[in-house]
Design a protein around this motif. Sequence first.
Motif, PDB file in Angstrom:
ATOM      1  N   TRP A 122      54.672  35.328  62.067  1.00  0.00           N
ATOM      2  CA  TRP A 122      53.975  34.136  61.601  1.00  0.00           C
ATOM      3  C   TRP A 122      52.692  34.534  60.870  1.00  0.00           C
ATOM      4  O   TRP A 122      52.320  35.710  60.791  1.00  0.00           O
ATOM      5  CB  TRP A 122      53.704  33.219  62.783  1.00  0.00           C
ATOM      6  CG  TRP A 122      53.102  31.892  62.402  1.00  0.00           C
ATOM      7  CD1 TRP A 122      51.878  31.414  62.726  1.00  0.00           C
ATOM      8  CD2 TRP A 122      53.708  30.889  61.587  1.00  0.00           C
ATOM      9  NE1 TRP A 122      51.667  30.180  62.179  1.00  0.00           N
ATOM     10  CE2 TRP A 122      52.787  29.820  61.460  1.00  0.00           C
ATOM     11  CE3 TRP A 122      54.939  30.790  60.930  1.00  0.00           C
ATOM     12  CZ2 TRP A 122      53.034  28.677  60.741  1.00  0.00           C
ATOM     13  CZ3 TRP A 122      55.200  29.638  60.203  1.00  0.00           C
ATOM     14  CH2 TRP A 122      54.268  28.596  60.110  1.00  0.00           C
ATOM     15  N   LEU A 123      51.993  33.523  60.338  1.00  0.00           N
ATOM     16  CA  LEU A 123      50.784  33.752  59.546  1.00  0.00           C
ATOM     17  C   LEU A 123      49.719  34.484  60.358  1.00  0.00           C
ATOM     18  O   LEU A 123      49.583  34.269  61.577  1.00  0.00           O
ATOM     19  CB  LEU A 123      50.226  32.412  59.050  1.00  0.00           C
ATOM     20  CG  LEU A 123      51.185  31.558  58.196  1.00  0.00           C
ATOM     21  CD1 LEU A 123      50.536  30.224  57.857  1.00  0.00           C
ATOM     22  CD2 LEU A 123      51.582  32.304  56.935  1.00  0.00           C
ATOM     23  N   ASP A 124      48.984  35.308  59.655  1.00  0.00           N
ATOM     24  CA  ASP A 124      47.932  36.115  60.276  1.00  0.00           C
ATOM     25  C   ASP A 124      46.593  35.697  59.677  1.00  0.00           C
ATOM     26  O   ASP A 124      46.422  35.661  58.447  1.00  0.00           O
ATOM     27  CB  ASP A 124      48.197  37.600  60.023  1.00  0.00           C
ATOM     28  CG  ASP A 124      47.261  38.506  60.818  1.00  0.00           C
ATOM     29  OD1 ASP A 124      46.302  37.983  61.418  1.00  0.00           O
ATOM     30  OD2 ASP A 124      47.515  39.723  60.821  1.00  0.00           O
ATOM     31  N   ALA A 125      45.640  35.371  60.571  1.00  0.00           N
ATOM     32  CA  ALA A 125      44.323  34.932  60.093  1.00  0.00           C
ATOM     33  C   ALA A 125      43.619  36.020  59.301  1.00  0.00           C
ATOM     34  O   ALA A 125      42.759  35.725  58.447  1.00  0.00           O
ATOM     35  CB  ALA A 125      43.457  34.498  61.272  1.00  0.00           C
ATOM     36  N   ASP A 126      43.965  37.260  59.560  1.00  0.00           N
ATOM     37  CA  ASP A 126      43.329  38.370  58.846  1.00  0.00           C
ATOM     38  C   ASP A 126      43.944  38.622  57.469  1.00  0.00           C
ATOM     39  O   ASP A 126      43.468  39.490  56.734  1.00  0.00           O
ATOM     40  CB  ASP A 126      43.428  39.649  59.684  1.00  0.00           C
ATOM     41  CG  ASP A 126      42.672  39.529  60.997  1.00  0.00           C
ATOM     42  OD1 ASP A 126      41.684  38.759  61.030  1.00  0.00           O
ATOM     43  OD2 ASP A 126      43.087  40.178  61.979  1.00  0.00           O
ATOM     44  N   ASP A 127      45.017  37.915  57.160  1.00  0.00           N
ATOM     45  CA  ASP A 127      45.686  38.099  55.860  1.00  0.00           C
ATOM     46  C   ASP A 127      45.721  36.739  55.155  1.00  0.00           C
ATOM     47  O   ASP A 127      46.678  35.977  55.291  1.00  0.00           O
ATOM     48  CB  ASP A 127      47.101  38.639  56.066  1.00  0.00           C
ATOM     49  CG  ASP A 127      47.765  39.040  54.748  1.00  0.00           C
ATOM     50  OD1 ASP A 127      47.162  38.798  53.682  1.00  0.00           O
ATOM     51  OD2 ASP A 127      48.882  39.587  54.785  1.00  0.00           O
ATOM     52  N   PRO A 128      44.698  36.370  54.409  1.00  0.00           N
ATOM     53  CA  PRO A 128      44.634  35.027  53.795  1.00  0.00           C
ATOM     54  C   PRO A 128      45.690  34.794  52.722  1.00  0.00           C
ATOM     55  O   PRO A 128      45.944  33.647  52.351  1.00  0.00           O
ATOM     56  CB  PRO A 128      43.221  34.982  53.198  1.00  0.00           C
ATOM     57  CG  PRO A 128      42.856  36.414  52.980  1.00  0.00           C
ATOM     58  CD  PRO A 128      43.522  37.189  54.077  1.00  0.00           C
ATOM     59  N   ASP A 129      46.297  35.846  52.220  1.00  0.00           N
ATOM     60  CA  ASP A 129      47.328  35.684  51.195  1.00  0.00           C
ATOM     61  C   ASP A 129      48.742  35.844  51.753  1.00  0.00           C
ATOM     62  O   ASP A 129      49.711  35.911  50.988  1.00  0.00           O
ATOM     63  CB  ASP A 129      47.114  36.705  50.075  1.00  0.00           C
ATOM     64  CG  ASP A 129      45.854  36.423  49.272  1.00  0.00           C
ATOM     65  OD1 ASP A 129      45.520  35.234  49.120  1.00  0.00           O
ATOM     66  OD2 ASP A 129      45.203  37.391  48.826  1.00  0.00           O
ATOM     67  N   GLY A 130      48.881  35.907  53.068  1.00  0.00           N
ATOM     68  CA  GLY A 130      50.204  36.015  53.663  1.00  0.00           C
ATOM     69  C   GLY A 130      50.862  34.655  53.802  1.00  0.00           C
ATOM     70  O   GLY A 130      50.203  33.657  54.140  1.00  0.00           O
ATOM     71  N   VAL A 131      52.156  34.565  53.549  1.00  0.00           N
ATOM     72  CA  VAL A 131      52.889  33.298  53.603  1.00  0.00           C
ATOM     73  C   VAL A 131      54.212  33.510  54.336  1.00  0.00           C
ATOM     74  O   VAL A 131      54.688  34.646  54.499  1.00  0.00           O
ATOM     75  CB  VAL A 131      53.169  32.740  52.189  1.00  0.00           C
ATOM     76  CG1 VAL A 131      51.869  32.392  51.475  1.00  0.00           C
ATOM     77  CG2 VAL A 131      53.994  33.721  51.365  1.00  0.00           C
ATOM     78  N   ARG A 156      46.871  35.401  40.870  1.00  0.00           N
ATOM     79  CA  ARG A 156      47.034  35.391  42.316  1.00  0.00           C
ATOM     80  C   ARG A 156      48.380  35.993  42.722  1.00  0.00           C
ATOM     81  O   ARG A 156      49.377  35.895  41.988  1.00  0.00           O
ATOM     82  CB  ARG A 156      46.949  33.964  42.878  1.00  0.00           C
ATOM     83  CG  ARG A 156      45.582  33.318  42.789  1.00  0.00           C
ATOM     84  CD  ARG A 156      45.613  31.973  43.467  1.00  0.00           C
ATOM     85  NE  ARG A 156      46.032  32.101  44.862  1.00  0.00           N
ATOM     86  CZ  ARG A 156      46.414  31.074  45.627  1.00  0.00           C
ATOM     87  NH1 ARG A 156      46.443  29.849  45.106  1.00  0.00           N
ATOM     88  NH2 ARG A 156      46.772  31.265  46.869  1.00  0.00           N
ATOM     89  N   THR A 157      48.396  36.591  43.887  1.00  0.00           N
ATOM     90  CA  THR A 157      49.631  37.084  44.493  1.00  0.00           C
ATOM     91  C   THR A 157      49.653  36.674  45.961  1.00  0.00           C
ATOM     92  O   THR A 157      48.603  36.481  46.588  1.00  0.00           O
ATOM     93  CB  THR A 157      49.740  38.619  44.397  1.00  0.00           C
ATOM     94  OG1 THR A 157      48.634  39.220  45.081  1.00  0.00           O
ATOM     95  CG2 THR A 157      49.784  39.069  42.944  1.00  0.00           C
ATOM     96  N   LEU A 158      50.858  36.524  46.497  1.00  0.00           N
ATOM     97  CA  LEU A 158      51.070  36.183  47.898  1.00  0.00           C
ATOM     98  C   LEU A 158      52.009  37.208  48.507  1.00  0.00           C
ATOM     99  O   LEU A 158      52.927  37.700  47.829  1.00  0.00           O
ATOM    100  CB  LEU A 158      51.660  34.774  48.039  1.00  0.00           C
ATOM    101  CG  LEU A 158      50.837  33.620  47.445  1.00  0.00           C
ATOM    102  CD1 LEU A 158      51.639  32.320  47.511  1.00  0.00           C
ATOM    103  CD2 LEU A 158      49.518  33.464  48.180  1.00  0.00           C
TER     104      LEU A 158
END
Length: 808
Positions: A122-131, A156-158
Amino acid sequence: MRATLRWAHSDLRTHRGEALFLVLATAGIVASLLLATALFGYATNPWQRVFTQARGAHVWLHTDRAADTGELAALDGVQSVAGPYPTASTTVAVRGTRASVELRGTAERPDVGRPLLTAGHWLDADDPDGVVLETRLARALLAQPGDTLTLPGTSRTLTVLGIADSPERRYRPGEQPGLVWAPPAAVPDPGGQVIGLRLTDPGETDYAVQRAVTVLGAGAIGQVSTWEQARAEAQGDNRLLGQVLGLFGLGALLAAGLAVHGAIGTRIRGHLRDISVLKAIGFTPGQVVRVFLLQHLAYALLGAVAAAATVQALGSRVPGRLGDAVGVWQGLPGHTVALFVVPACAVLFIGATTGLAAWRAGRVPPVPLPRPAGAQGGGLSVAARRALGLRMFRMPVGARRRGPGVRGSDGAGAPGAGASPGVAPSAGASPGMRELEVRVPPALVLGWHKAFARRPRSFATVARLTLPLLLIVVAMSAWTTIDRFHSRPEQIGLPAALTVRADTHAGERGTRALLERDPQVAAAYPGVEVAALVPGQTATIALRGLGTREDPYPYALADGRRAHGPDEAVAGQGLLDLLEVEVGDWVRMTVGDRPQILHIVGRSIEPENAGRVISTSLDTLRENDPRLRPTLYQLRLAAGADPDEVAGRLAEAGHGRLDVHAVANPADGLSPLRAVVLALIAVLALVGLIELLTAIGGTVRESERDLLALKAIGLSPRQITGITVTATGCTALAAVLLAAALGLPLAHWLIDAQGASSGIGAGIAQVPSPALLVLVGAAAVLGAAALAAVPSARAARRRLADTLSAVA
């Protein structure tokens, strides 16, 4: 018991081919029913499983950013709320593949509508560009955890962190954007928000939507989607495959039962003397019935067990959707029960039809009754007798010749050989003219008489043979309808091959000029598609404006006329059913806070959005909102153009400003149906073959007592063989004509009914071409005649002693 087994063994040795075909037909029927059960389970249970485990929301409301959604949790019937979550519409790309998506800002993993991770994390608070990507979107992009997504037009990249299942509406290129869960920081400029409502009573979905729209205001609602729409989309193609398999499986089962009933009835008539002997030596009527019943139950049981074992062992290894469906079905709780119940029901049905026919064997008297002196079918009719000496036309004397079988003015001639033409003078003939007398071969006349003389029995044989042929005609119609979707998509509502969406900064004239500059683009129709609230505010529909009045979009109309004037529109069957309106009515809908009133002047075939689409021209929508600009372009390509090549050229020419997708064809998901139709035709052909062998055997046995009379009047063995072959061919021809007469309207009605129930609408059915029908019919008739040739020739050359024994 020993005598019973010996009788059954003797009968099996005599009818090996028939027994083999019966076992194979039963196996095919049971396999069809089991696959239909698997597809129904596969269509319903996976989505239901995801919805239950995810605690899915029954209603999703897309609103503007200013909408106050706090009051929705207090509405009656709302159990819990998901969100609101900020959303933004954008386009992502990976390895050259693009997709329209909805970025949904989610701080924590939701409790309602909880995504079920299938890969990654799941999403990680330390990775703002992770989806996290929804499964179908990830499959379309061929994306895996760790891949990097780009946003065309930006820097931008995700990064893909995970892939998850969701019970919400699935991604469809060009129609429904994919779902991407992202941290709120990844959605810096949201265009709206979405909130989910989980209800205490799913049956009150429409009422809950109406209450929510009343609280928020119609102008704040952008789109409404419900759990029913998501379920229908998830089930769609698989449920249709299950319906086709189930329908044809039940039809084939009925045809097999009738074929077994006819086979036993024919066998009883051919073994009346043997049955009488069995009773004379002590067999009770119940024992006689059990001989036939147990024998055919064994055949049916063998076929059913073979089908169940094959589906269980090899079903999941079938490539494509059928294999996936069987694999999922084998893991469902009711799988074991269905694996036993379906074959058992098929065996019991065949046993019931067998018992009805075998009951007649128990009523045979121990002492054979004397045969009636006259033929049971009656003598030759006047027309048949006249056909033996029919005179056709005249010719000059110079071409006159005599030959055997020519009857002159004195009436002389061979009575039995009437196939050779000749000339003879006529009392009323003009000078220099003679009549050419064409004699119809006796085999044709007597064969026709044998086929239809015993009317109740003949009609029953024709009816039993008609049923599998009728189902084959329906299966062929399904095949040609699928071919129509691929070969002539413009006739079923898909005149455009590509959908292009341009960036908001691109100009209308420049974009259209760029698209039409491609040599293989025949026309580019500007358009816009928005969500509109229906009257009553219980659901949203798709309102489309495509083309202009000068260059109208070529809709495929099934009823009414095209929309030419102001405020005129055409609508899909799904919308007509939803609003309970007809062609000619006026409808009112709401787009944001603007009402739109349109006059429905035609019904179009709409394969998109379950037919819940109302379409007009872009000019009509601009009259209500002059600021409206095209957001998409529908491209009609030149004949023979490859959509993939054109899409690649346009994407390259657009320099990342164009999102080009091929228009989804509903038939693409029905590709497994072709293999299903072929398998069903093979099973039905086996059932028809069983009935045909039964009819041939009965005709040969009944002709034995006429053999001496036919030889006495001078017919040769070849002519006697021709009588049976003609009788069989006439029976097959009558069945073919009846199957075509009944099957074509039935197929048309069934396919159009399925189209109407799915929202596409009636008018999509395509019957086979006359040439194909004639070819299949001729093959059936000629095949029946060829099958009858060998046993009838063998019977015509029997010894005199054997013939006397059969007549006795």
